[in-house]
Design a protein around this motif. Structure first.
Motif, mmCIF file in Angstrom:
data_model
loop_
_atom_site.group_PDB
_atom_site.id
_atom_site.type_symbol
_atom_site.label_atom_id
_atom_site.label_comp_id
_atom_site.label_asym_id
_atom_site.label_seq_id
_atom_site.Cartn_x
_atom_site.Cartn_y
_atom_site.Cartn_z
ATOM 1 N N UNK A 88 52.241 33.661 40.600
ATOM 2 C CA UNK A 88 51.447 34.635 39.852
ATOM 3 C C UNK A 88 50.110 34.878 40.551
ATOM 4 N N UNK A 89 49.201 35.556 39.873
ATOM 5 C CA UNK A 89 47.945 36.006 40.471
ATOM 6 C C UNK A 89 46.742 35.450 39.721
ATOM 7 N N UNK A 90 45.698 35.106 40.471
ATOM 8 C CA UNK A 90 44.381 34.807 39.900
ATOM 9 C C UNK A 90 43.443 35.903 40.372
ATOM 10 N N UNK A 91 42.957 36.723 39.438
ATOM 11 C CA UNK A 91 42.141 37.882 39.802
ATOM 12 C C UNK A 91 40.736 37.765 39.233
ATOM 13 N N UNK A 92 39.750 38.050 40.063
ATOM 14 C CA UNK A 92 38.365 38.042 39.619
ATOM 15 C C UNK A 92 37.540 38.915 40.544
ATOM 16 N N UNK A 93 36.463 39.475 40.006
ATOM 17 C CA UNK A 93 35.527 40.209 40.855
ATOM 18 C C UNK A 93 34.861 39.278 41.854
ATOM 19 N N UNK A 94 34.834 37.986 41.535
ATOM 20 C CA UNK A 94 34.270 36.964 42.411
ATOM 21 C C UNK A 94 35.419 36.199 43.058
#
Length: 340
Positions: free
Chosen positions: A154-160
């Motif tokens: 799966x994915x870990x998404x963040x602006x940082x």
């Protein structure tokens, strides 16, 4: 990585499965919920039989009714509560936090009324002094398979990106792997909107249609998800990744998916209120259909599948007539992404 205390808010199927992943990685995991019998079962029998009949959890995973206890000394907090209560729980967390934590969420939906994504809600309700940039944990994943340690990506998404990489390191192991992404809008809209298409795919099955029709609704569903997401500011490439087409495939083709099962029951003629009562879990695709329809109307985005499902659920349209009605829509080019 050294042991971290992780508070998981929401001991449902996905929250429980993610608790096991983090426990397998050596972290101290505390599940918080508000149903006394469930918390008692988790602590006494190390089971969560409402979701998993034959799974016994490691006794090191604990549960509590006390949110302050769950948050105390936690380095990271994972929200896995239904969309409709995310804001309420976030307010409670904000009142209790006394140190900075990494804030993550693994829910998939859009808030009714405001139309906001979950990361936006968390940003609004939890002051910056107490949190990282929000990290979204999303992708093709059934709790029923993760809980038995089946391979899951799966994915870990963040602006940082640093925050996303930290979450990647928390969760990743030999059967559970995360990829980082900075397109939060794309990952969240993909996760929310695919539930609508899964309802449609299930409905086709319930009506007796075959694989051709299911492939069509999934593929054209991805097209309209992408149209809306791009209009909201997402990167179109995100929809061809794990959190996009990957999540759509797993949700739109499997009996594990409560959204697919809800659509299947609708296709077989069951009433929505009976379906919701019998499911025993939140069907996010139902409320998300209304939100997506309203956003599409406001922005002028062409979403025929979403519109058809909206009319069935909220206007009482006949489901088979709605499906056949889409076949008489105006002819269009497959690659006209910007079309209205």
């Amino acid at each position: 990585m050294t042991q971290k205390k992780i508070a998981i808010l929401g001991p449902g199927s996905w929250g429980t499965a993610l608790a096991q992943v983090l426990n397998d990685n050596g972290h101290q995991v505390v599940l918080w919920g508000n149903i006394p019998a469930q918390i008692e079962e988790l602590n006494t029998h190390h089971t969560n039989t409402h979701y998993f009949k034959d799974i016994v959890l490691d006794e090191k995973i604990t549960a509590t009714l006390d949110l302050a206890e769950a948050l105390q000394d936690a380095e990271a907090v994972l929200f896995v509560v239904p969309t409709k209560v995310t804001r309420l729980v976030a307010k409670q967390v904000a009142e209790l936090l006394d140190h900075k934590v990494t804030i993550m969420h693994a829910s998939k939906g859009l808030e009714p009324g405001t139309h906001e994504r979950l990361s936006t809600i968390l940003e609004e309700e939890i002051p910056e002094q107490w949190r990282s940039e929000i990290v979204v944990v999303s992708g093709p994943s059934h709790a029923e398979e993760t809980i038995v340690r089946d391979i899951t990506l799966i994915t870990a998404a963040s602006k940082d990106l640093e925050a996303a990489s930290y979450v990647q390191s928390l969760f990743s192991n030999h059967y559970f792997r995360l990829y980082t992404n900075t397109d939060v809008i794309g990952v969240e809209t993909a996760g929310a909107l695919k539930n609508i298409i899964a309802v449609g795919a299930g409905a086709l099955h319930g009506l007796g249609y075959g694989d051709n029709a299911k492939a069509a609704v999934i593929t054209r569903g991805l097209a309209e998800i992408t149209r809306l997401g791009v209009k909201l500011g997402a990167n179109p490439l995100t929809y061809s990744g794990l959190s996009g087409v990957g999540d759509l495939i797993v949700t739109g083709t499997s009996v594990h998916s409560r959204n697919w099962r809800a659509g299947d029951a609708l296709g077989r003629g069951e009433k929505l209120e009976d379906i919701e009562a019998n499911m025993g879990m939140v069907i996010e695709g139902i409320s998300t259909t209304k939100v997506a329809y309203e956003i599409a109307q406001e922005l002028g985005v062409y979403m025929p599948i979403t519109t058809a499902i909206y009319k069935v659920i909220y206007e009482g349209a006949d489901i088979k007539e709605s499906i056949l009605g889409m076949m008489s829509n105006a002819f269009k080019s497959e690659n006209e992404w910007g079309q209205n």
